[in-house]
Design a protein around this motif. Structure first.
Motif, short mmCIF file in Angstrom:
data_model
loop_
_atom_site.label_atom_id
_atom_site.label_comp_id
_atom_site.label_asym_id
_atom_site.label_seq_id
_atom_site.Cartn_x
_atom_site.Cartn_y
_atom_site.Cartn_z
N ILE A 86 0.86 -1.19 0.00
CA ILE A 86 0.00 0.00 0.00
C ILE A 86 0.89 1.24 0.00
O ILE A 86 1.50 1.57 1.01
CB ILE A 86 -0.94 0.00 1.21
N ASN A 87 0.95 1.89 -1.14
CA ASN A 87 1.75 3.11 -1.28
C ASN A 87 0.84 4.25 -1.72
O ASN A 87 0.09 4.12 -2.68
CB ASN A 87 2.86 2.91 -2.31
N LEU A 88 0.91 5.36 -1.02
CA LEU A 88 0.07 6.52 -1.32
C LEU A 88 0.93 7.71 -1.72
O LEU A 88 1.97 7.95 -1.11
CB LEU A 88 -0.77 6.90 -0.10
N THR A 89 0.47 8.43 -2.73
CA THR A 89 1.11 9.70 -3.07
C THR A 89 0.42 10.80 -2.27
O THR A 89 -0.63 10.58 -1.67
CB THR A 89 0.98 10.00 -4.57
N ALA A 90 1.00 11.99 -2.30
CA ALA A 90 0.42 13.11 -1.55
C ALA A 90 -0.98 13.46 -2.04
O ALA A 90 -1.79 14.00 -1.29
CB ALA A 90 1.33 14.34 -1.65
N ASN A 91 -1.30 13.13 -3.30
CA ASN A 91 -2.63 13.43 -3.83
C ASN A 91 -3.66 12.38 -3.46
O ASN A 91 -4.84 12.55 -3.74
CB ASN A 91 -2.56 13.54 -5.36
N GLU A 92 -3.24 11.29 -2.83
CA GLU A 92 -4.15 10.20 -2.48
C GLU A 92 -4.43 10.12 -0.98
O GLU A 92 -4.91 9.10 -0.49
CB GLU A 92 -3.57 8.86 -2.96
N LEU A 93 -4.14 11.18 -0.25
CA LEU A 93 -4.28 11.16 1.21
C LEU A 93 -5.71 11.45 1.63
O LEU A 93 -6.00 12.42 2.33
CB LEU A 93 -3.30 12.16 1.83
N THR A 94 -6.63 10.57 1.22
CA THR A 94 -8.03 10.67 1.60
C THR A 94 -8.26 9.86 2.87
O THR A 94 -7.46 8.98 3.20
CB THR A 94 -8.93 10.12 0.48
N PRO A 95 -9.36 10.12 3.58
CA PRO A 95 -9.62 9.33 4.79
C PRO A 95 -9.67 7.83 4.53
O PRO A 95 -9.15 7.04 5.33
CB PRO A 95 -10.99 9.85 5.25
N GLU A 96 -10.24 7.42 3.40
CA GLU A 96 -10.35 5.99 3.09
C GLU A 96 -8.98 5.37 2.86
O GLU A 96 -8.67 4.28 3.36
CB GLU A 96 -11.23 5.77 1.85
N ASN A 97 -8.14 6.07 2.09
CA ASN A 97 -6.80 5.54 1.80
C ASN A 97 -5.92 5.51 3.04
O ASN A 97 -5.16 4.56 3.25
CB ASN A 97 -6.13 6.36 0.70
N ILE A 98 -6.01 6.56 3.86
CA ILE A 98 -5.24 6.59 5.10
C ILE A 98 -5.66 5.44 6.01
O ILE A 98 -4.84 4.79 6.65
CB ILE A 98 -5.42 7.94 5.83
N GLN A 99 -6.97 5.16 6.05
CA GLN A 99 -7.46 4.07 6.90
C GLN A 99 -6.93 2.71 6.43
O GLN A 99 -6.52 1.88 7.23
CB GLN A 99 -9.00 4.05 6.91
N LYS A 100 -6.91 2.49 5.10
CA LYS A 100 -6.37 1.24 4.56
C LYS A 100 -4.88 1.11 4.89
O LYS A 100 -4.41 0.05 5.29
CB LYS A 100 -6.57 1.19 3.05
N PHE A 101 -4.14 2.19 4.69
CA PHE A 101 -2.71 2.19 4.98
C PHE A 101 -2.48 1.89 6.46
O PHE A 101 -1.66 1.05 6.83
CB PHE A 101 -2.12 3.56 4.62
N GLN A 102 -3.23 2.57 7.32
CA GLN A 102 -3.04 2.43 8.75
C GLN A 102 -3.43 1.04 9.23
O GLN A 102 -2.78 0.48 10.12
CB GLN A 102 -3.85 3.50 9.48
N GLN A 103 -4.49 0.47 8.66
CA GLN A 103 -4.91 -0.87 9.05
C GLN A 103 -3.83 -1.90 8.73
O GLN A 103 -3.52 -2.77 9.54
CB GLN A 103 -6.23 -1.25 8.35
N ALA A 104 -3.24 -1.77 7.54
CA ALA A 104 -2.17 -2.69 7.16
C ALA A 104 -0.96 -2.53 8.08
O ALA A 104 -0.33 -3.52 8.48
CB ALA A 104 -1.77 -2.46 5.71
N GLN A 105 -0.62 -1.28 8.41
CA GLN A 105 0.51 -1.04 9.31
C GLN A 105 0.21 -1.58 10.71
O GLN A 105 1.10 -2.10 11.39
CB GLN A 105 0.82 0.46 9.38
N ASN A 106 -1.03 -1.45 11.16
CA ASN A 106 -1.41 -1.93 12.48
C ASN A 106 -1.30 -3.45 12.55
O ASN A 106 -0.82 -4.00 13.54
CB ASN A 106 -2.84 -1.49 12.81
#
Length: 203
Positions: A86-106
């Motif tokens: 899960i890699n996000l660019t600065a333009n993809e920092l939406t609540p949904e994308n941040i939640q997916k990123f954070q869930q994987a990191q958790n």
């Protein structure tokens, strides 16, 4: 041309120049805020990458211990692969994308740290090695760095969002496509400390 028309023309020109100066100033500030968020996000990703690399070191360390079964690291390796996908660019920092990123990191965090604690409890001959002790210190430092980076990212997002949402800046922000960014927040259940042994026995 009479003096009245000339005066009106001068006033209109002056207003246009002032509007251009104001608009340029607002635009430049919005660009700076957007770049600050992008830089803060890059720092977050860099610190998570550091953790991915340390997990690779952990795998190599424990696989070299004859008494340790390699199969116990399967979940860690799978969680690492999922988190790194899960890699996000600065333009993809939406609540949904941040939640997916954070869930994987958790999930990676629980799997990784749970197994580290299990190793310390059950494999004293492994934890006594200098390599393992150094790795453990690196992990602790990395977790602290991640926390600092996430805090700084949230500060940058707060500053950016205030800038793009407040009147009159929001008028130009909408025109030029500067949108609010999503901050980090705790994932559901993060307030409950995971059971290390339960996490280890999931696999």
């Amino acid at each position: 041309m009479n003096k009245g028309c000339l005066g009106i023309g001068v006033v209109i020109a002056a207003i246009a120049v002032l509007a251009l100066i104001w608009g340029s100033g607002v635009y430049n500030k919005l660009v700076s805020e957007d770049e600050n968020v992008a830089r803060a996000w890059a720092n977050v990703e860099a610190d998570y990458q550091r953790r991915y690399d340390l997990i690779g070191n952990l795998v190599a360390t424990v696989e070299n211990a004859a008494e340790f079964e390699r199969g116990t690291l399967t979940d860690v390796i799978e969680a690492r692969a999922k988190a790194s996908s899960i890699n996000l660019t600065a333009n993809e920092l939406t609540p949904e994308n941040i939640q997916k990123f954070q869930q994987a990191q958790n999930e990676l965090n629980q799997s990784f740290l749970g197994r580290m604690n299990f190793l310390q409890e059950n494999y004293p001959q492994l934890t006594a090695t200098e390599q393992f002790r150094d790795l453990n210190a690196q992990i602790e430092g990395t977790e602290n760095r991640i926390n600092v980076s996430r805090t700084r990212y949230n500060e940058a997002v707060n500053q950016h969002n205030n800038k793009v949402r407040k009147v009159p800046n929001n008028l130009l922000a909408n025109i030029f496509g500067f949108n609010p960014k999503a901050p980090f927040s705790s994932v559901s259940g993060a307030e409950v400390a995971p059971s290390v042994r339960d996490e280890f026995n999931k696999g």
